[in-house]
Design an enzyme around this catalytic site. Structure first.
Site: not given
Length: 317
Positions: A282, A259
């Site tokens: 996020h 990731r």
């Protein structure tokens, strides 16, 4: 006027031992830290017992310039706090200069990542194994699909292993991912990831249809475990095995590292930080800013290679 700082340090250590039962290694640590501060302040013409908050800030700045980690600086400050509280309690000082000092901020560790070459080797190994077939052909196809999807999207491993089987019927090159807080986001898929996912999906369909009775699962990566889908620990274990066969250090690999590689490689190749934030899911840009070192390197290379003055300097060399 004589400097009684060392004597007061000794009295402080005696108090810590007698009244608070501090262990021997704790006392040694306090003594080492306080004597170090005492020595630094003497070079500035200041006694430890008289030091101001600014004097102690200078000491902490000195530690930082010497390469001490924030955790080591914080430990030294903790020793000083204890010492000045002792002086204040004993009436030896009328104030505590450490009361207005902030603890050194801990820097965020840079995430582990893989080079583009390492990722290519890893994916190449998975693709080669998937093409060989054999008794565990489905497992090999599954691993290839997992790797391709993870690197193409930057999904969290929990999001990856819990993908619904319905994604196989989606048209187009985007996946809708349900992430933290049940929030949905759209991520693009590469052609390689699409091919790997569909090849695995077809093999899974054939296996399920051949079972007696036919098997059905709502998950893309089904398992007989409690959740019904592939445990992330199993994927992490199998990923390390694949890395070892690809000649990559297994200590350097995990689903989370892939990731990070996804995000780092995008930024290194010109992606916008806000776009990467959206792709990673996020909620706060500050979380994505752990990757700013990649942007800094890219901007440095940009200036060095494209700025007119930099080009002129290279010609002169």
């Amino acid at each position: 006027m004589s400097d009684l700082s060392a004597a007061y340090v000794e009295s402080f250590l005696e108090m810590m031992s007698a009244e608070r039962g501090a262990a021997a290694n704790t006392l040694q640590s306090y003594e080492r830290d306080l004597i170090d501060a005492l020595s630094f302040l003497r070079t500035r013409g200041t006694r430890l017992i008289d030091a101001s908050a600014d004097d102690l800030r200078s000491y902490l700045s000195h530690l930082a310039s010497e390469g001490f980690k924030s955790s080591s600086q914080a430990r030294r400050l903790s020793a000083l706090r204890q010492f000045y509280k002792f002086l204040y309690a004993e009436g030896l000082r009328g104030d505590d200069p450490t009361g207005i000092l902030d603890a050194p901020k801990k820097g965020r560790a840079l995430p582990k990542t893989l080079s583009i070459d390492d990722v290519s080797r890893l994916i190449g190994q998975a693709e080669t194994e998937a093409a060989t077939g054999g008794e565990d052909a489905l497992a090999k196809l599954r691993m290839h699909a997992l790797i391709e999807l993870l690197y193409a999207t930057g999904m969290r491993v929990s999001e990856l292993v819990s993908l619904p089987a319905s994604v196989l019927s989606q048209n187009g090159r985007f996946l809708v991912i349900r992430g933290k807080g049940n929030k949905e986001r759209l991520v693009p898929l590469s052609q390689a990831a699409l091919r790997a996912m569909r090849a695995y999906g077809e093999a899974l369909r054939v296996r399920n249809a051949a079972a007696d009775p036919p098997e059905e699962s709502p998950w893309l990566f089904p398992s007989h475990g409690k959740t019904g889908f592939l445990p992330r620990q199993v994927f992490a274990r199998d990923l390390k095995g694949l890395a070892a066969r690809a000649g990559i250090r297994i200590t350097a690999i995990s689903p989370h590292v892939l990731r990070h590689a996804f995000a780092s490689h995008l930024l290194a190749n010109g992606a916008d930080l806000r776009a990467v934030q959206e792709l990673l899911g996020h909620s706060d840009i500050s979380t994505t800013q752990i990757y700013t070192h990649v942007l800094e390197e890219r901007l440095h290379d940009l200036v060095q290679n494209h700025h007119p003055l930099a080009k002129q300097a290279k010609k002169q060399d």
